[in-house]
Design a protein around this motif. Sequence first.
Motif, PDB file in Angstrom:
ATOM      1  N   ASP A  42      -6.817   8.566 -10.230  1.00 30.32           N
ATOM      2  CA  ASP A  42      -6.712   7.152  -9.855  1.00 30.32           C
ATOM      3  C   ASP A  42      -6.516   6.230 -11.045  1.00 30.32           C
ATOM      4  OD1 ASP A  42      -6.878   7.665  -7.180  1.00 30.32           O
ATOM      5  OD2 ASP A  42      -8.971   7.080  -6.962  1.00 30.32           O
ATOM      6  N   PHE A  43      -7.013   6.615 -12.200  1.00 29.49           N
ATOM      7  CA  PHE A  43      -6.867   5.758 -13.369  1.00 29.49           C
ATOM      8  C   PHE A  43      -5.625   6.074 -14.207  1.00 29.49           C
ATOM      9  CE2 PHE A  43     -11.261   4.666 -12.366  1.00 29.49           C
ATOM     10  CZ  PHE A  43     -11.198   3.291 -12.520  1.00 29.49           C
ATOM     11  N   GLN A  68     -12.436   3.740  -5.241  1.00 22.77           N
ATOM     12  CA  GLN A  68     -12.545   5.197  -5.127  1.00 22.77           C
ATOM     13  C   GLN A  68     -13.619   5.742  -6.074  1.00 22.77           C
ATOM     14  OE1 GLN A  68     -10.889   7.560  -3.133  1.00 22.77           O
ATOM     15  NE2 GLN A  68     -10.279   5.764  -1.964  1.00 22.77           N
ATOM     16  N   SER A  69     -13.767   5.117  -7.237  1.00 27.82           N
ATOM     17  CA  SER A  69     -14.808   5.540  -8.180  1.00 27.82           C
ATOM     18  C   SER A  69     -16.197   5.284  -7.609  1.00 27.82           C
ATOM     19  CB  SER A  69     -14.648   4.802  -9.512  1.00 27.82           C
ATOM     20  OG  SER A  69     -13.410   5.142 -10.103  1.00 27.82           O
ATOM     21  N   VAL A  90       0.881  -1.166   0.000  1.00 31.89           N
ATOM     22  CA  VAL A  90       0.000   0.000   0.000  1.00 31.89           C
ATOM     23  C   VAL A  90       0.920   1.217   0.000  1.00 31.89           C
ATOM     24  CG1 VAL A  90      -1.768   1.265   1.264  1.00 31.89           C
ATOM     25  CG2 VAL A  90      -1.802  -1.223   1.272  1.00 31.89           C
ATOM     26  N   ASN A  91       0.881   1.984  -1.103  1.00 34.16           N
ATOM     27  CA  ASN A  91       1.786   3.138  -1.198  1.00 34.16           C
ATOM     28  C   ASN A  91       1.221   4.364  -0.475  1.00 34.16           C
ATOM     29  OD1 ASN A  91      -0.071   4.363  -2.983  1.00 34.16           O
ATOM     30  ND2 ASN A  91       0.961   3.540  -4.781  1.00 34.16           N
ATOM     31  N   GLY A  92       2.059   5.365  -0.354  1.00 36.93           N
ATOM     32  CA  GLY A  92       1.667   6.593   0.345  1.00 36.93           C
ATOM     33  C   GLY A  92       0.477   7.287  -0.284  1.00 36.93           C
ATOM     34  N   PHE A  93       0.401   7.252  -1.607  1.00 38.26           N
ATOM     35  CA  PHE A  93      -0.727   7.857  -2.318  1.00 38.26           C
ATOM     36  C   PHE A  93      -2.038   7.227  -1.862  1.00 38.26           C
ATOM     37  CE2 PHE A  93      -3.762   7.548  -5.812  1.00 38.26           C
ATOM     38  CZ  PHE A  93      -3.930   8.882  -6.139  1.00 38.26           C
ATOM     39  N   MET A  94      -2.039   5.904  -1.757  1.00 35.09           N
ATOM     40  CA  MET A  94      -3.253   5.199  -1.349  1.00 35.09           C
ATOM     41  C   MET A  94      -3.640   5.559   0.085  1.00 35.09           C
ATOM     42  SD  MET A  94      -2.418   1.537  -3.150  1.00 35.09           S
ATOM     43  CE  MET A  94      -3.774   0.656  -2.406  1.00 35.09           C
ATOM     44  N   TRP A  95      -2.649   5.688   0.963  1.00 35.26           N
ATOM     45  CA  TRP A  95      -2.946   6.064   2.347  1.00 35.26           C
ATOM     46  C   TRP A  95      -3.573   7.449   2.411  1.00 35.26           C
ATOM     47  CZ3 TRP A  95      -3.689   3.022   6.155  1.00 35.26           C
ATOM     48  CH2 TRP A  95      -2.986   1.826   6.281  1.00 35.26           C
ATOM     49  N   VAL A  96      -2.985   8.383   1.701  1.00 36.71           N
ATOM     50  CA  VAL A  96      -3.510   9.759   1.723  1.00 36.71           C
ATOM     51  C   VAL A  96      -4.921   9.783   1.156  1.00 36.71           C
ATOM     52  CG1 VAL A  96      -3.228  12.073   0.719  1.00 36.71           C
ATOM     53  CG2 VAL A  96      -1.255  10.869   1.673  1.00 36.71           C
ATOM     54  N   ARG A  97      -5.115   9.083   0.020  1.00 36.83           N
ATOM     55  CA  ARG A  97      -6.425   9.071  -0.613  1.00 36.83           C
ATOM     56  C   ARG A  97      -7.448   8.274   0.181  1.00 36.83           C
ATOM     57  NH1 ARG A  97      -6.162  11.111  -5.951  1.00 36.83           N
ATOM     58  NH2 ARG A  97      -8.338  10.608  -6.279  1.00 36.83           N
ATOM     59  N   ALA A  98      -6.995   7.448   1.126  1.00 36.94           N
ATOM     60  CA  ALA A  98      -7.934   6.710   1.970  1.00 36.94           C
ATOM     61  C   ALA A  98      -8.295   7.499   3.225  1.00 36.94           C
ATOM     62  CB  ALA A  98      -7.341   5.354   2.354  1.00 36.94           C
ATOM     63  N   VAL A  99      -7.371   8.319   3.716  1.00 31.96           N
ATOM     64  CA  VAL A  99      -7.602   9.059   4.961  1.00 31.96           C
ATOM     65  C   VAL A  99      -8.356  10.370   4.712  1.00 31.96           C
ATOM     66  CG1 VAL A  99      -6.433  10.291   6.831  1.00 31.96           C
ATOM     67  CG2 VAL A  99      -5.636   8.021   6.147  1.00 31.96           C
ATOM     68  N   LEU A 100      -8.047  11.078   3.642  1.00 38.22           N
ATOM     69  CA  LEU A 100      -8.655  12.392   3.409  1.00 38.22           C
ATOM     70  C   LEU A 100     -10.163  12.378   3.120  1.00 38.22           C
ATOM     71  CD1 LEU A 100      -5.920  14.411   1.505  1.00 38.22           C
ATOM     72  CD2 LEU A 100      -6.628  14.592   3.881  1.00 38.22           C
ATOM     73  N   VAL A 113      -0.346   4.588 -10.801  1.00 39.27           N
ATOM     74  CA  VAL A 113      -0.571   5.371  -9.588  1.00 39.27           C
ATOM     75  C   VAL A 113      -1.077   4.485  -8.455  1.00 39.27           C
ATOM     76  CG1 VAL A 113      -1.947   7.224  -8.560  1.00 39.27           C
ATOM     77  CG2 VAL A 113      -0.918   7.547 -10.795  1.00 39.27           C
ATOM     78  N   CYS A 114      -2.042   3.625  -8.763  1.00 35.61           N
ATOM     79  CA  CYS A 114      -2.589   2.729  -7.755  1.00 35.61           C
ATOM     80  C   CYS A 114      -3.155   1.497  -8.451  1.00 35.61           C
ATOM     81  CB  CYS A 114      -3.653   3.440  -6.924  1.00 35.61           C
ATOM     82  SG  CYS A 114      -5.026   4.110  -7.872  1.00 35.61           S
ATOM     83  N   PRO A 115      -3.376   0.446  -7.694  1.00 32.59           N
ATOM     84  CA  PRO A 115      -3.949  -0.769  -8.294  1.00 32.59           C
ATOM     85  C   PRO A 115      -5.378  -0.530  -8.797  1.00 32.59           C
ATOM     86  CG  PRO A 115      -3.208  -1.179  -6.019  1.00 32.59           C
ATOM     87  CD  PRO A 115      -3.076   0.279  -6.268  1.00 32.59           C
ATOM     88  N   LEU A 116      -5.781  -1.345  -9.746  1.00 29.27           N
ATOM     89  CA  LEU A 116      -7.108  -1.204 -10.338  1.00 29.27           C
ATOM     90  C   LEU A 116      -8.217  -1.350  -9.289  1.00 29.27           C
ATOM     91  CD1 LEU A 116      -8.876  -0.822 -12.820  1.00 29.27           C
ATOM     92  CD2 LEU A 116      -8.752  -3.295 -13.192  1.00 29.27           C
ATOM     93  N   TRP A 117      -8.081  -2.279  -8.351  1.00 25.91           N
ATOM     94  CA  TRP A 117      -9.115  -2.478  -7.335  1.00 25.91           C
ATOM     95  C   TRP A 117      -9.335  -1.200  -6.532  1.00 25.91           C
ATOM     96  CZ3 TRP A 117      -8.277  -1.710  -2.167  1.00 25.91           C
ATOM     97  CH2 TRP A 117      -6.951  -1.731  -1.711  1.00 25.91           C
TER      98      TRP A 117
END
Length: 146
Positions: free
Chosen positions: A105-106, A119-120, A54-64, A110-114
Amino acid sequence: METKTNTTTGPAFLDDPRIQGSFASAQRSIGLYGALTAAALTAVVVVAACGHTVNGFMWVRAVLPPLITLLIHRMTVSAAGGSRRAFERLSGLTVVMPIAIIGVDFVPGVCPLWYALMQSVCMLPVIHLAFLTRGSALRGAFPKAR
């Protein structure tokens, strides 16, 4: 002793049942958005706990997004109380957010497809809210200033 009470609760035009119905639907959309973003955050925590990357981008996009839910809720409450400025901000934000989040996200790598799909799905209530703010009931309640 004379006491003066203010019995007004907001602009009279906000008492219209269509406007109240639109704001009630907006509140439900915000609640759903909050629940979906909390589920997305939980999914990221579970994936990370299971040892997957789980990269930093995913963490930020999950917390915000759960935090943004509070901001959107506050704007909606203000708009329901008659604040034109809150309505205009809400209207603009609900158009920009889905485009920005889904668009980024697409981007490949940048991040996995799932995660992009999750996020969509989270953006569906925000898209509904964008349509509500552009609907005839709320547009009529907050006509553009000239």
